[in-house]
Design a protein around this motif. Structure first.
Motif, short mmCIF file in Angstrom:
data_model
loop_
_atom_site.label_atom_id
_atom_site.label_comp_id
_atom_site.label_asym_id
_atom_site.label_seq_id
_atom_site.Cartn_x
_atom_site.Cartn_y
_atom_site.Cartn_z
N SER A 1 0.73 -1.00 0.06
CA SER A 1 0.48 -0.38 0.35
C SER A 1 0.78 1.32 0.24
O SER A 1 1.69 1.65 0.92
N VAL A 2 0.94 2.24 -1.21
CA VAL A 2 1.95 3.89 -0.83
C VAL A 2 0.82 4.70 -1.31
O VAL A 2 0.07 4.64 -2.39
N ASP A 3 1.28 5.28 -0.41
CA ASP A 3 0.36 6.53 -0.81
C ASP A 3 1.22 8.17 -1.47
O ASP A 3 2.42 8.14 -1.41
N ILE A 4 0.61 8.53 -2.79
CA ILE A 4 0.86 9.01 -3.25
C ILE A 4 0.19 10.58 -3.54
O ILE A 4 0.34 10.83 -4.04
N GLY A 5 -1.02 10.52 -3.05
CA GLY A 5 -2.09 11.97 -2.43
C GLY A 5 -0.98 12.88 -2.40
O GLY A 5 0.46 13.18 -2.85
N PRO A 6 -2.00 13.74 -1.68
CA PRO A 6 -3.59 13.44 -1.62
C PRO A 6 -4.06 14.15 -2.96
O PRO A 6 -5.48 13.87 -2.68
N HIS A 7 -3.35 13.94 -4.27
CA HIS A 7 -4.12 13.93 -5.28
C HIS A 7 -5.29 13.02 -5.71
O HIS A 7 -4.39 11.53 -5.57
N PRO A 8 -6.17 12.59 -5.84
CA PRO A 8 -7.32 11.02 -6.63
C PRO A 8 -6.23 10.38 -7.82
O PRO A 8 -5.49 11.26 -8.86
N ALA A 9 -5.54 9.66 -7.72
CA ALA A 9 -5.22 8.33 -8.67
C ALA A 9 -6.39 7.64 -9.47
O ALA A 9 -7.29 7.54 -8.40
N ASN A 10 -6.10 8.40 -10.99
CA ASN A 10 -7.51 7.58 -11.54
C ASN A 10 -7.54 6.21 -12.04
O ASN A 10 -8.59 6.55 -12.83
N HIS A 11 -6.43 5.86 -12.71
CA HIS A 11 -5.87 4.80 -13.17
C HIS A 11 -4.60 4.39 -12.41
O HIS A 11 -3.86 4.90 -12.26
N VAL A 12 -4.57 2.77 -12.57
CA VAL A 12 -3.54 2.28 -13.11
C VAL A 12 -3.38 1.34 -14.40
O VAL A 12 -4.41 0.49 -14.85
N ALA A 13 -2.24 0.87 -14.45
CA ALA A 13 -2.04 -0.03 -15.49
C ALA A 13 -0.63 -0.54 -15.53
O ALA A 13 0.98 0.14 -15.20
N PHE A 14 -0.40 -2.22 -15.57
CA PHE A 14 0.75 -2.78 -15.54
C PHE A 14 1.67 -2.49 -16.83
O PHE A 14 0.79 -2.51 -18.07
N ASP A 15 2.63 -2.89 -17.02
CA ASP A 15 3.51 -2.85 -18.63
C ASP A 15 3.42 -4.54 -18.81
O ASP A 15 3.03 -5.18 -17.44
N PRO A 16 3.56 -5.43 -19.80
CA PRO A 16 3.86 -6.25 -20.23
C PRO A 16 4.55 -7.46 -19.69
O PRO A 16 3.54 -8.58 -18.76
N SER A 17 6.09 -7.33 -18.43
CA SER A 17 6.41 -7.72 -17.88
C SER A 17 6.25 -7.64 -16.17
O SER A 17 6.09 -8.75 -15.48
N GLY A 18 5.07 -6.71 -16.14
CA GLY A 18 4.61 -6.73 -14.19
C GLY A 18 5.56 -6.49 -14.01
O GLY A 18 5.25 -5.98 -12.61
N LEU B 1 4.41 -0.35 -13.00
CA LEU B 1 2.77 0.22 -12.54
C LEU B 1 3.09 1.45 -12.78
O LEU B 1 3.66 2.27 -12.09
N GLY B 2 1.98 2.13 -13.85
CA GLY B 2 1.86 3.28 -13.69
C GLY B 2 0.66 3.56 -13.40
O GLY B 2 -0.26 3.31 -13.45
N ILE B 3 0.80 4.56 -12.71
CA ILE B 3 -0.67 5.23 -11.65
C ILE B 3 -0.71 7.14 -12.95
O ILE B 3 0.36 7.65 -12.31
N SER B 4 -1.88 6.84 -12.68
CA SER B 4 -2.58 8.44 -13.57
C SER B 4 -3.15 9.50 -12.42
O SER B 4 -4.53 9.08 -11.61
N SER B 5 -2.39 10.31 -11.74
CA SER B 5 -2.42 11.34 -10.42
C SER B 5 -3.43 12.34 -11.38
O SER B 5 -3.27 12.60 -12.40
N CYS C 1 -5.45 8.63 -17.75
CA CYS C 1 -5.89 7.78 -17.64
C CYS C 1 -4.41 6.98 -18.54
O CYS C 1 -3.81 8.54 -19.69
N ALA C 2 -4.08 5.68 -18.72
CA ALA C 2 -2.62 5.57 -19.37
C ALA C 2 -2.51 4.03 -19.88
O ALA C 2 -3.01 3.30 -18.67
N LEU C 3 -1.78 3.96 -20.38
CA LEU C 3 -1.46 2.21 -21.17
C LEU C 3 -0.69 1.99 -21.94
O LEU C 3 0.05 2.52 -22.08
N PHE C 4 -0.14 1.22 -21.22
CA PHE C 4 0.94 0.76 -21.73
C PHE C 4 0.94 -0.31 -23.60
O PHE C 4 -0.01 -0.96 -22.79
N ASP C 5 2.07 -0.18 -24.59
CA ASP C 5 2.01 -1.13 -25.67
C ASP C 5 1.99 -2.42 -25.20
O ASP C 5 2.96 -2.73 -23.75
N LYS C 6 1.68 -3.37 -25.54
CA LYS C 6 1.72 -5.09 -25.77
C LYS C 6 3.53 -5.53 -25.26
O LYS C 6 3.86 -6.29 -25.14
#
Length: 608
Positions: A534-551, A554-558, A585-590
């Motif tokens: 559990s990691v706190d990167i606030g206080p701004h809301p985190a809107n989206h999370v995405a793993f890269d293909p290797s896992g 992790l990209g967190i849109s803030s 939002c954020a998304l990794f290429d395959k």
């Protein structure tokens, strides 16, 4: 007039004056040294003594100094000179002639005494000096009177201002003391409620957990009952005559216990059921176009293609901004990458979606049809279709070959937040603000299941890759796993203290990531349902999370206009700066070579 210094006696010398000598003779102006003139002369002795002392001082000074200093003394005039000067000044020439005639006559006869021809009394000169001084002092008095009046006016004005500010200061001090007392009283008042609030909060959390568990048990029991009822109906439809007669005898026994009206209704109901079952074929299906869920093998073919990212990416999260696309006129709410081509689709609050070539940013297609903001988009696994969700409560399916919307689902009652395709392409999952999620069958074009269990808006939904399992995140602070074949909840994750905005699996499907509205993201172990990180990167809301293909990243849109890159192995967090407003939002290429992101600044940015 001459003086004998040794005998200290004074004698008068007779001088013959011409008639108009005062008018013809030009007198030379002699400068007067004020230093040697006494301020006040009382009598002749004082004057003489003063003159002698001045001369002695002058002689002593001359002996000391190499250069001589001239001295000038002023001799007081005698009586006859004073009278003559007065008559001349007044222009009384005839009177002057008479005076001189009589004066010299008396002088020759010896009738003038010494005191009569002495110098003019000092009182006259003193009176003249005093008169001049009085005039000067009157002018000074007038000047000082004016200055005093002005000073008085200024003093009165300053005193009024002082009184005003003093009164204002007292009022401010009184208000401050009043506010301090009110704050202290309120603070004491609120401190009394703090233990009660903590207790109520604990009770609320326990009650919510029990409520969710009860709902899960209820849903599981309802599913089991529905399955048993369908099994019983199928068994009853295909039973032989022996079983039918046996059931008839049993029903007859039951009917004996019923009244006449209830017994008649039961007989009619049995007749209808026997006629309907007899007319149905053996392979009867109520919805013949329904799709069959594929067998859940749990094998992900893309897992073998995934590779570890370059070392510079894992070391610093080191993506760099390479392209910026000014995509929409309003905020970009979602992005989706084509499964095989370098094509990007974006959805926006301007009620439209657009297709772009990556990384050139050339626009390929635009879709318009929603009547409110478009919240998300997702490519069909074949890449030939697109699903979009919107605030107008609808879900639309777009066919690129036809270039139009081929179907619209309207069963949701409130705004639809997100959508996700099953890997087989026959099913689509959507989630809505109406607290439900739905699974749509693209062949029969109907809702197969409505997933009920969340007590607040369902914010995201995702099919686990090559599986019949879905993950949903909700504003009720929970995550839930669902079986798409039965519509039942199989597991719920508790731990977030605020609304969960998004959740996603890594490619291995053994780790779940989620983020909430207070900027906290968590990693979960799916196998035992426990929280890992559990990691706190606030206080701004985190809107989206995405793993890269290797896992491994992790990209967190803030909402603070950055993308936080979290390295799973080391726990290091770095930020990518580029957006000028909240990142939605954020998304990794395959392949893991680049990442796309969309934000409220109406742009799509490509990071490589």
């Amino acid at each position: 007039m001459a003086s004998n210094g040794a005998a200290e006696k004074f004698y008068l010398e007779k001088e013959q004056l011409q008639a108009d000598s005062d008018d013809e003779f030009q007198y030379e102006e002699v400068p007067v040294d004020e230093e040697f003139i006494p301020d006040e002369i009382e009598n002749l002795d004082v004057t003489v003594r003063t003159i002698r002392e001045s001369q002695e001082d002058l002689e002593a000074g001359l002996r000391k100094e190499s250069t001589a200093r001239p001295s000038v003394t002023h001799e007081p005039e005698v009586v006859d000179d004073f009278v003559r000067n007065f008559l001349v000044r007044m222009g009384m020439n005839r009177t002057l002639d008479c005076f001189q005639t009589e004066w010299y006559e008396l002088q020759q006869k010896g009738l003038l005494h010494e005191e009569d021809v002495d110098i003019v009394p000092d009182i006259y000169a003193r009176n003249q000096d005093l008169d001049n001084e009085i005039k000067f002092l009157k002018k000074e008095v007038d000047k000082y009177r004016i200055a005093a009046i002005k000073a008085k006016e200024t003093y009165v004005k300053l005193r009024k201002e002082r009184d005003y500010h003093r009164m204002h200061h007292k009022r401010v001090v009184q208000e401050k003391n009043k506010f301090i007392d009110d704050i202290k009283r309120l603070k004491r008042h609120y401190q009394q409620y703090e233990p009660t609030l903590h207790q109520l909060k604990r009770k609320y959390e326990v009650a919510m957990k029990e409520k969710m568990l009860a709902k899960l048990e209820r849903d599981r029991a309802v599913g089991q009952v529905n399955g048993l009822q369908s099994t019983l109906k199928s068994m009853e439809s295909f039973k032989g005559t022996s079983s039918t007669s046996l059931q008839g005898s049993r029903k007859g026994d039951n009917q004996d216990k019923l009244g006449p009206t209830q017994r008649a209704l039961a007989i009619e109901r049995e007749k209808r059921m026997e006629e309907d079952v007899g007319l149905l074929p053996e392979d009867f299906k109520r919805y013949p176009n329904d799709s069959e869920f594929p067998i859940d093998t749990g094998v992900n073919p893309y897992l073998s293609q995934s590779k570890a990212p370059p070392s510079h990416l894992t070391r610093t999260g080191g993506f760099r901004l390479s392209h910026t696309i000014q995509a929409h006129s309003h905020s970009v709410s979602g992005v989706a990458l084509h499964p095989r081509k370098q094509i990007l689709v974006t959805s926006s609050d301007d009620n439209s979606w657009k297709m772009w070539a990556v990384p050139s940013g050339d626009i390929i297609m635009t879709g318009e049809g929603h009547t409110d903001w478009v919240s998300s988009c997702d490519f069909h696994p074949s890449g030939a279709k697109l699903a979009t969700t919107s605030g107008d409560t609808t879900v639309k399916i777009w066919d690129f070959s036809k270039g139009e919307c081929v179907h619209t689902f309207t069963d949701h009652t409130l705004a639809v937040w997100n959508c996700s395709w099953h890997s087989c392409g026959d099913f689509l999952g959507t989630c809505s603000m109406d607290n439900t999620s739905k699974i749509w069958d693209l062949n029969s074009l109907r809702c197969r299941f409505t997933l009920r269990g969340h007590t607040d808006s369902v914010n995201s939904i995702q099919f686990v890759p090559f599986s019949n399992t879905l993950i949903t995140s909700s504003a009720d602070k929970t995550l839930s796993l669902w079986d798409a074949r039965t519509g039942l909840c199989t597991q719920t994750f508790y731990g977030h203290m605020h609304s969960v905005n998004h959740a996603t699996f890594n490619l291995r499907c053994d780790t779940l990531a989620s983020c909430d509205s207070y900027g906290i993201f968590k990693l979960w172990d799916v196998r035992n349902g426990s929280e890992m990180v559990s990691v706190d990167i606030g206080p701004h809301p985190a809107n989206h999370v995405a793993f890269d293909p290797s896992g491994s990243v992790l990209g967190i849109s803030s909402n603070d206009s950055t993308i936080k890159m979290y390295e799973v192995a080391s726990g290091q967090v770095t930020a990518l700066y580029g957006h000028e407003d909240a990142v939605q939002c954020a998304l990794f290429d395959k392949s893991g070579e680049f990442m796309v992101s969309g934000g409220s600044d109406c742009t799509v940015r490509i990071w490589s």
